[in-house]
Scaffold this motif. Structure first.
Motif, PDB file in Angstrom:
ATOM      1  N   GLU A   9      33.745  35.424  44.096  1.00  0.00           N
ATOM      2  CA  GLU A   9      34.212  35.053  42.912  1.00  0.00           C
ATOM      3  C   GLU A   9      34.911  35.934  42.354  1.00  0.00           C
ATOM      4  O   GLU A   9      34.908  37.005  42.361  1.00  0.00           O
ATOM      5  CB  GLU A   9      32.666  34.997  42.037  1.00  0.00           C
ATOM      6  CG  GLU A   9      31.912  33.861  42.393  1.00  0.00           C
ATOM      7  CD  GLU A   9      30.643  33.521  41.507  1.00  0.00           C
ATOM      8  OE1 GLU A   9      30.779  34.191  40.395  1.00  0.00           O
ATOM      9  OE2 GLU A   9      29.778  32.692  41.716  1.00  0.00           O
ATOM     10  N   ILE A  10      36.130  35.325  41.683  1.00  0.00           N
ATOM     11  CA  ILE A  10      37.100  35.817  40.915  1.00  0.00           C
ATOM     12  C   ILE A  10      37.499  35.396  39.828  1.00  0.00           C
ATOM     13  O   ILE A  10      36.919  34.287  39.371  1.00  0.00           O
ATOM     14  CB  ILE A  10      38.608  36.035  41.695  1.00  0.00           C
ATOM     15  CG1 ILE A  10      38.881  34.581  42.096  1.00  0.00           C
ATOM     16  CG2 ILE A  10      38.109  36.817  42.823  1.00  0.00           C
ATOM     17  CD1 ILE A  10      40.484  34.706  42.521  1.00  0.00           C
ATOM     18  N   LEU A  18      42.630  31.921  28.414  1.00  0.00           N
ATOM     19  CA  LEU A  18      41.571  31.311  28.994  1.00  0.00           C
ATOM     20  C   LEU A  18      41.169  32.118  30.251  1.00  0.00           C
ATOM     21  O   LEU A  18      41.861  32.151  31.011  1.00  0.00           O
ATOM     22  CB  LEU A  18      41.644  29.701  29.105  1.00  0.00           C
ATOM     23  CG  LEU A  18      41.946  28.930  27.478  1.00  0.00           C
ATOM     24  CD1 LEU A  18      42.427  27.719  27.895  1.00  0.00           C
ATOM     25  CD2 LEU A  18      40.720  29.160  26.861  1.00  0.00           C
ATOM     26  N   ASN A  19      39.782  32.327  30.695  1.00  0.00           N
ATOM     27  CA  ASN A  19      39.461  32.715  31.779  1.00  0.00           C
ATOM     28  C   ASN A  19      39.179  31.553  32.616  1.00  0.00           C
ATOM     29  O   ASN A  19      38.544  30.556  32.555  1.00  0.00           O
ATOM     30  CB  ASN A  19      37.984  33.373  31.587  1.00  0.00           C
ATOM     31  CG  ASN A  19      38.086  34.699  30.738  1.00  0.00           C
ATOM     32  OD1 ASN A  19      38.970  35.534  31.249  1.00  0.00           O
ATOM     33  ND2 ASN A  19      37.462  34.795  29.853  1.00  0.00           N
ATOM     34  N   LEU A  20      39.866  31.799  33.846  1.00  0.00           N
ATOM     35  CA  LEU A  20      39.764  30.911  35.048  1.00  0.00           C
ATOM     36  C   LEU A  20      38.874  31.449  35.865  1.00  0.00           C
ATOM     37  O   LEU A  20      38.874  32.455  36.427  1.00  0.00           O
ATOM     38  CB  LEU A  20      41.176  30.524  35.418  1.00  0.00           C
ATOM     39  CG  LEU A  20      42.255  30.033  34.601  1.00  0.00           C
ATOM     40  CD1 LEU A  20      43.518  29.616  35.370  1.00  0.00           C
ATOM     41  CD2 LEU A  20      41.816  28.762  33.715  1.00  0.00           C
ATOM     42  N   ALA A  21      38.125  30.384  36.678  1.00  0.00           N
ATOM     43  CA  ALA A  21      37.127  30.744  37.561  1.00  0.00           C
ATOM     44  C   ALA A  21      37.689  30.291  38.926  1.00  0.00           C
ATOM     45  O   ALA A  21      38.315  29.261  39.214  1.00  0.00           O
ATOM     46  CB  ALA A  21      36.011  30.056  37.418  1.00  0.00           C
ATOM     47  N   ASN A  64      44.148  33.427  54.299  1.00  0.00           N
ATOM     48  CA  ASN A  64      43.411  33.664  53.155  1.00  0.00           C
ATOM     49  C   ASN A  64      43.434  32.182  52.214  1.00  0.00           C
ATOM     50  O   ASN A  64      44.214  31.515  52.394  1.00  0.00           O
ATOM     51  CB  ASN A  64      43.741  34.811  52.211  1.00  0.00           C
ATOM     52  CG  ASN A  64      43.701  36.098  52.934  1.00  0.00           C
ATOM     53  OD1 ASN A  64      42.604  36.369  53.889  1.00  0.00           O
ATOM     54  ND2 ASN A  64      44.354  37.092  52.735  1.00  0.00           N
ATOM     55  N   THR A  65      42.358  31.937  51.576  1.00  0.00           N
ATOM     56  CA  THR A  65      42.321  30.934  50.749  1.00  0.00           C
ATOM     57  C   THR A  65      41.822  31.030  49.402  1.00  0.00           C
ATOM     58  O   THR A  65      40.946  31.733  49.176  1.00  0.00           O
ATOM     59  CB  THR A  65      41.429  29.670  51.362  1.00  0.00           C
ATOM     60  OG1 THR A  65      41.772  29.221  52.619  1.00  0.00           O
ATOM     61  CG2 THR A  65      41.461  28.614  50.415  1.00  0.00           C
ATOM     62  N   MET A  66      42.640  30.662  48.180  1.00  0.00           N
ATOM     63  CA  MET A  66      41.992  30.923  46.955  1.00  0.00           C
ATOM     64  C   MET A  66      41.913  29.260  46.286  1.00  0.00           C
ATOM     65  O   MET A  66      42.749  28.530  46.527  1.00  0.00           O
ATOM     66  CB  MET A  66      43.020  31.539  46.257  1.00  0.00           C
ATOM     67  CG  MET A  66      42.645  31.700  44.573  1.00  0.00           C
ATOM     68  SD  MET A  66      43.982  32.427  43.622  1.00  0.00           S
ATOM     69  CE  MET A  66      43.340  32.843  42.290  1.00  0.00           C
ATOM     70  N   TRP A  98      48.002  36.478  40.434  1.00  0.00           N
ATOM     71  CA  TRP A  98      46.730  37.374  40.695  1.00  0.00           C
ATOM     72  C   TRP A  98      46.862  37.747  42.319  1.00  0.00           C
ATOM     73  O   TRP A  98      46.785  38.856  42.744  1.00  0.00           O
ATOM     74  CB  TRP A  98      45.584  36.638  40.543  1.00  0.00           C
ATOM     75  CG  TRP A  98      44.133  37.188  40.766  1.00  0.00           C
ATOM     76  CD1 TRP A  98      43.359  37.872  39.873  1.00  0.00           C
ATOM     77  CD2 TRP A  98      43.460  37.487  42.056  1.00  0.00           C
ATOM     78  NE1 TRP A  98      42.374  38.503  40.132  1.00  0.00           N
ATOM     79  CE2 TRP A  98      42.462  38.292  41.657  1.00  0.00           C
ATOM     80  CE3 TRP A  98      43.627  37.137  43.336  1.00  0.00           C
ATOM     81  CZ2 TRP A  98      41.423  38.635  42.470  1.00  0.00           C
ATOM     82  CZ3 TRP A  98      42.998  37.597  44.281  1.00  0.00           C
ATOM     83  CH2 TRP A  98      41.800  38.391  44.110  1.00  0.00           C
ATOM     84  N   CYS A  99      47.346  36.738  43.229  1.00  0.00           N
ATOM     85  CA  CYS A  99      47.634  36.832  44.460  1.00  0.00           C
ATOM     86  C   CYS A  99      48.509  37.918  44.877  1.00  0.00           C
ATOM     87  O   CYS A  99      48.219  38.670  45.975  1.00  0.00           O
ATOM     88  CB  CYS A  99      47.450  35.668  45.312  1.00  0.00           C
ATOM     89  SG  CYS A  99      46.399  34.429  45.297  1.00  0.00           S
TER      90      CYS A  99
END
Length: 261
Positions: A9-10, A18-21, A64-66, A98-99
């Motif tokens: 979880e990130i 806003l915080n994104l999950a 990798n997958t986000m 982020w990535c």
């Protein structure tokens, strides 16, 4: 080593605070190529489990997958009625941030339905993206959403109801006004010289299959298009064919993407 093979979880913020999950699956390691997957209009990051299954299979191919929820959806902050295409483009931009900050690359973006429209709009303005893939993405946005819209349904004339198979969703007038800013086929042309893969079901009853042709015609080379006979908007019985096409395309351009980065 085992920790690399689980979903983590990130959390990250968009530019509106806003915080994104999100969820990250990183068997390719902290510097490996990454695919950022964008869900559809009323969907969510896990896609009923299919997105995670696809990500795990992508891992066997060295990616990798986000996955993440757009603001106002799922576990991310915000109200659904306040979403706009511009807001989703910003959310995706922050996911790419982020990535990249984590050291991953090249970065590919993949989106289904309205998420597919989002990846085109974002990729057109972000050269960090090495390639874009869409599934059943609408090109004529006003036509698609006006078909399902009713209203306004409030005294101020600002709130509209969208009636679909999943029930009723409410959106602000700003959503429709914002759509007017975007010429999707023209934006597809701005992805050049990066690759584009367009995938479309021929039996889609939500997005006219002709929209895929408009996106493809607007794009520059390299570009590929796959029409899937008998496939509906969800690709309900055609996941395998779509996944295999995506995996082959990603592997084809991953090395070139690394050079691009």
């Amino acid at each position: 080593m085992a920790e690399k093979n689980i979903w983590r979880e990130i959390r990250f913020k968009n530019s509106r605070g806003l915080n994104l999950a999100g969820l990250l699956y990183s068997p390719a390691g902290p510097n490996g190529p990454v695919v950022i997957v964008c869900h559809g209009f009323t969907g969510g990051k896990e896609g009923g489990g299919n997105a995670k299954t696809m990500g795990e299979e992508l891992g066997t191919h060295g990616f990798n997958t986000m996955l993440f929820d757009f603001s106002g959806i799922g576990e991310s902050e915000g109200l659904f009625e306040n979403i706009t295409l511009s807001g989703q483009v910003d959310d995706l931009n922050c996911a790419v941030d982020w990535c990249v900050k984590a050291g991953m690359g090249p970065v590919f973006t993949m989106g289904r339905s309205f998420g597919g429209t989002t990846v085109i709009c974002h990729g057109a303005g972000d050269p960090r993206v090495a390639g874009v893939c869409t599934w059943a993405a609408p090109a004529r946005l006003t036509e698609v959403f006006s078909e399902f819209a009713e209203g306004p349904v409030d005294d101020e004339g600002d709130l509209y109801a969208l009636v679909g198979e999943d029930g009723i969703a409410y959106l602000r007038r700003a959503f429709f006004d914002d759509l007017q800013r975007y010429d999707i086929p023209a934006l597809a042309g701005r992805l050049w010289p990066r690759p584009l893969l367009v995938i479309q079901g021929e039996k889609d009853d939500v997005v006219d299959p002709a929209d895929a042709g408009l996106i493809f015609a607007g794009a520059g080379e390299p570009k590929e298009i796959l029409y899937v006979p008998e496939a509906d908007h969800q690709f309900s019985r055609h996941h395998r064919q779509v996944w295999d096409a995506c995996f082959a395309w990603l592997k084809k351009y991953a090395k070139k993407g690394a050079e691009h980065v």
